[in-house]
Design a protein around this motif. Structure first.
Motif, mmCIF file in Angstrom:
data_model
loop_
_atom_site.group_PDB
_atom_site.id
_atom_site.type_symbol
_atom_site.label_atom_id
_atom_site.label_comp_id
_atom_site.label_asym_id
_atom_site.label_seq_id
_atom_site.Cartn_x
_atom_site.Cartn_y
_atom_site.Cartn_z
ATOM 1 N N LYS B 259 0.833 -1.202 0.000
ATOM 2 C CA LYS B 259 0.000 0.000 0.000
ATOM 3 C C LYS B 259 0.871 1.257 0.000
ATOM 4 N N ARG B 262 2.355 1.671 -3.397
ATOM 5 C CA ARG B 262 1.305 2.057 -4.359
ATOM 6 C C ARG B 262 0.948 3.522 -4.209
ATOM 7 N N ASP B 263 0.704 3.951 -2.935
ATOM 8 C CA ASP B 263 0.292 5.334 -2.687
ATOM 9 C C ASP B 263 1.400 6.309 -3.059
ATOM 10 N N GLU B 272 -2.418 -4.942 -6.533
ATOM 11 C CA GLU B 272 -3.373 -4.782 -5.421
ATOM 12 C C GLU B 272 -3.441 -6.057 -4.591
#
Lengths: 457, 457
Positions: B259, B262-263, B272
């Motif tokens: 995460k 990704r962010d 994901e």
């Protein structure tokens, strides 16, 4: 000198009947190893538990009685001969395999299990333990640790020191301790595990060890390369080791080794070469063509006279027959073999082989050179046939070691120091290095009870 | 406390102008490493010769002044922070590559050469040195030895300890010594080489080292496997490590790591998934299909949601983008990262990952887990964002270490102990083991001048 009565009583309290002996006929059996040295101990005990070992060390320390650990008794350096008498702790009955964990690539074993019994237990799991000494059927894993043993596979898979994760032991102080981990990485303090490996029972008695396992390759292939002379073969070794495909064995035999094998076993098909390399590659079956091609390319060069690749099991056995015949041939040649296992950097092998030939001529004693060329580790075996030749062989030894040190090598690759190479340690190591080793000895064994007379001069 | 004048004079006699400094502005630069600890030394010197180092140690011993060795200063444990003041010996100028010998698969270097400079020098010869820490552009080889550093490649090629043949050093006594050899096998006395590796400058100052080189594989291939949960990924790691094809990297990222990546870098194409494995195999080009197939087969199982094999350089870079994005993402998430590098046996990874998740919930602090799963070595990084979370992170640390020990793991896989994990050493090691380590320390450094306050509690 007889053991103090209180110590004898404690031995009989600590060890059950049949696990302690003071009868001369039994003590005599534990006076020897595979060296020329012998000394009858005052008692022999057969521990089966860590607590027994701890009680034993404490009692020996209290009475200042020498204590020598022993596995299969296969050492060729006198490492397990109780030179100062005292107690021999024979670990052959403390031989359980406690755990095999394929996911973690580890096994936990007691020190008395033989190398071969361990390999047999690992095989169904698809693993092996890398050290593969010639004495595998008889030597104990604890002895492999004590001497940092290895064999042909070390060129790819490393020595004992590269294949142990941790251990439990009793120091010469009588204190039990654990070192290392159950993991393949560890940066948690000083590396006591590897310090004990190769310490020949002079620092602590190992009661359990966690071994690093290696997955068994799915397939192997053997090649045999013959050369006009040892120098050409040695240069081929350097070329093989400078390219990316690391062989799983890279063994050398000199002209005399080949002649002995040929004469002893004419049917073995030993080639009429002056130098031979036996090469093995391993891996997934589909990758062996590529691997064999890569090492064959490196094996080619000036002086190559023949290159054979085995394509089935029968051919493989035929290729290795020369190497196998050699051990028996040496025994047939003399009862007085003086075997060494010196090491030099691979690039210095030609100089070592030439130097050994000059030594053989100068001292007029047969010397055969063969062994683990990929590690630069040659067995330089003197084969004297009479008293005069024996004397000349021992006279030549210091010159062999001086040659090896001059070539940036060292005294022992896999046999260790024991009694027989102890006096030569100052050739290999500076005084300051030996002093630090003595400091470590004093920290682990302040009263000097563990295997006195070994390793440190 | 200011240094004794006679010591200061000796420093100025021993080191040329510009190689010794007592100016505060310069001393401040050597107060830090990559940990949260800092202490300004009383002097900084920049040795370039072994003789300078010997003179330095002797002088510091004579005056009982603390002496801390420093390489690139990239330690995250405070190992190179001069906690007791005194003299910092910064080795960055003693950085020559003295010899590269492909036939012997070795290089001889001074301790200050950076890992990356060494790798660049080795590349044209077709070799690399296995340790590959993330700090390679800045960290010194001497520091790699001091901390037993490694990185992703260790799963196949081992840690620093597995890739050093010998060294020259000056013990805390002021005595110069050599340990180890120029050969890949050695059974000649106690293994002082590996004893020094991971000793964090507390026993001796290393002035030269002989490194074991590995041939560069001709080709590599990357795979990325996504899983529904961390447990499924961890079980896949165990399956991969139980089959014969050892990957050259086997890296794990948990849900929070993914995460964050990704962010932070939406364009990096981070999947994901709740858990990811990055797998690399290497070897001869013709063998990669077989190797990739073998690890892919093992990677498959319950919980696998996606498996991608890179077929060209661009795809490979894309697959590794998630892992690369993570470092920057962590830095963006907080300035207060507390990074650990605990190790457990591979089979216990599911329990470690689950236990870490419970710790994060219990203490209400974000924790990201990722790293060298093939060795069971995870970076468990606490990412507190405010004072309360920082406090809770430090409160959770003892529970993390207790968990790791309960899973038969240990405190550090590649960063070492330094200051930050020193108080936890009794969790990992029995008192008797620590006592033996103190005995070794006393033998090498009887006056305790070398890097006081580190490693041993």
């Amino acid at each position: 000198m007889p053991l103090p009565l209180t110590l004898l009583n404690l031995l009989h309290e600590t060890f059950p009947q049949g696990a302690v002996s003071t009868a001369e006929v039994e003590r005599r059996a534990y006076a020897h190893d595979n060296s020329r040295h012998a000394q009858i101990p005052d008692a022999v005990v057969f521990p089966t538990t860590h607590d027994q070992v701890e009680a034993l060390v404490r009692a020996c320390r209290e009475h200042r009685v020498p204590l020598t650990a022993r596995g299969g008794g296969t050492s060729s350096t006198g490492a397990s001969v109780p030179m100062a008498g005292g107690v021999v702790a024979c670990f052959t009955r403390m031989n359980r395999i406690l755990r095999i964990a394929p996911d973690d690539r580890l096994a936990v074993v007691e020190p008395g299990v033989t190398n071969e019994a361990l390999q047999q237990a690992l095989a169904p799991h698809g693993f092996f333990w890398a050290p593969d000494p010639g004495s595998a059927p008889w030597c104990a894993v604890g002895g492999n640790l004590a001497c940092n043993a290895s064999g042909p596979r070390a060129v790819k898979y490393g020595s004992t020191r590269d294949n142990v994760l941790g251990l439990a032991a009793v120091a010469g102080t009588g204190e039990s301790f654990r070192a290392g981990t159950h993991t393949t990485k560890d940066s948690t303090g000083y590396d006591l595990t590897r310090l004990l490996i190769g310490s020949e029972g002079t620092l602590a008695l190992i009661t359990e060890t966690t071994l690093k396992l290696t997955p068994r390759p799915a397939a192997v292939r053997s090649l045999r390369a013959s050369y006009t002379d040892a120098g050409a073969a040695a240069r081929a070794v350097a070329r093989i080791m400078a390219q990316p495909v690391t062989p799983s064995a890279l063994e050398f035999m000199d002209a005399l080794a080949l002649k002995l094998a040929r004469d002893h076993q004419p049917e073995a098909g030993v080639p009429e070469a002056d130098a031979l390399l036996m090469i093995e590659v391993d891996g997934e079956p589909e990758t062996l063509d590529v691997a064999a091609h890569a090492v064959a390319r490196a094996a080619r060069g000036d002086g190559l006279t023949d290159l054979v690749v085995a394509t089935d099991a029968a051919q493989t056995a035929a290729l290795w027959a020369a190497r196998k015949a050699l051990s028996l041939a040496q025994r047939a040649a003399t009862q007085h073999k003086v075997n060494e296992d010196v090491v030099v950097p691979v690039s210095r092998l030609p100089e070592l082989v030439n130097g050994v030939r000059r030594l053989a001529e100068k001292h007029a004693v047969p010397i055969v050179s063969f062994g683990h060329a990929g590690n630069g580790n040659l067995h330089v075996n003197f084969l004297p046939r009479d008293v005069d030749e024996i004397e000349r062989a021992y006279a030549a030894l210091p010159e062999l070691f001086a040659l090896v040190i001059a070539l940036e090598g060292t005294l022992s690759g896999e046999h260790g120091i024991g009694v027989v190479k102890r006096e030569f340690m100052p050739l290999a190591l500076p005084a300051a290095t030996l002093d630090l080793m003595r400091g470590i000895k004093a920290a682990f064994d302040p009263d000097g009870i563990l295997n006195p007379g070994k390793l440190l001069p």
